[in-house]
Enzyme design. Sequence first.
Site, PDB file in Angstrom:
ATOM      1  N   ASP A  16       0.663  -2.738  -0.625  1.00  0.00           N
ATOM      2  CA  ASP A  16       1.935  -3.184  -1.195  1.00  0.00           C
ATOM      3  C   ASP A  16       2.200  -2.341  -2.436  1.00  0.00           C
ATOM      4  OD1 ASP A  16       0.147  -4.121  -3.063  1.00  0.00           O
ATOM      5  OD2 ASP A  16       0.861  -6.191  -3.042  1.00  0.00           O
ATOM      6  N   LYS A  37       2.300  -3.238   7.168  1.00  0.00           N
ATOM      7  CA  LYS A  37       1.662  -4.036   6.117  1.00  0.00           C
ATOM      8  C   LYS A  37       1.414  -5.465   6.609  1.00  0.00           C
ATOM      9  CE  LYS A  37       3.441  -6.274   2.674  1.00  0.00           C
ATOM     10  NZ  LYS A  37       4.170  -6.723   1.478  1.00  0.00           N
TER      11      LYS A  37
END
Length: 250
Positions: free
Chosen positions: A178, A160
């Site tokens: 997320d 991420k």
Amino acid sequence: MAKITRKPAPRKAAVPKKKAKAVVAKPKAPAKKSLKATKPWTPAEVHEVFSRFRKANPEPKGELEHVNPFTLLVAVVLSAQATDAGVNKATRALFEIADTPQKMLDLGEERLREYIKTIGLYRTKARNVIALSAKVLSEFGGEVPCTRAEIESLPGAGRKTANVVLNMAFGEHTMAVDTHVFRVGNRTELAPGKTPLEVELGLEKLIPAEFMLHAHHWLILHGRYTCLARKPRCEVCLINDLCRWPEKTV
């Protein structure tokens, strides 16, 4: 002497054995049918979704405050299991004095902890930030690397983190997933998946290239302010007529 003759004891009548009950297989309960069959998203519908997002917010910005690729990298590492608002509150003062890898090393882990102690897991994160600063200096000439593999090699940085940095610092068409993007992808059924990676890859296949630069920001903001976890605001949702969620309130 009289002979005693004993009568034989009467035999007990044979009790017929009980027949074993035949085992009858119970019919299986029919599988529960979905209350509402999900219609696959069409390319035209996907294009409409992101056209609406673009019209409402043509230039979405990430909410993590930063001044350069290095401070962006640090902010994203610090944001794991923390809110952007909480990270920003801690880093405003930090980035005024430590906005490069060398300045971060000069600050040192102990002093860094004082700046970020309001953020969850701050001790581990302080150690990672110092270590990644050292690696950026020693292996990448003080510049944040621009490939996924190199970013993921830095302490505290995962997929991420790499996606956010590649997108925001280098303009690549990546999809950072997320909790908000994961929820929106599954709830709307745009890209259902059991893991963030499944949702990421599903969205990348689905979203037209013209929207990919800003797509993850639109989805994050949609999840953060409209498609809330506990009480989604379906009444103000830009895409409520297209959303596949069976529990939507409009």
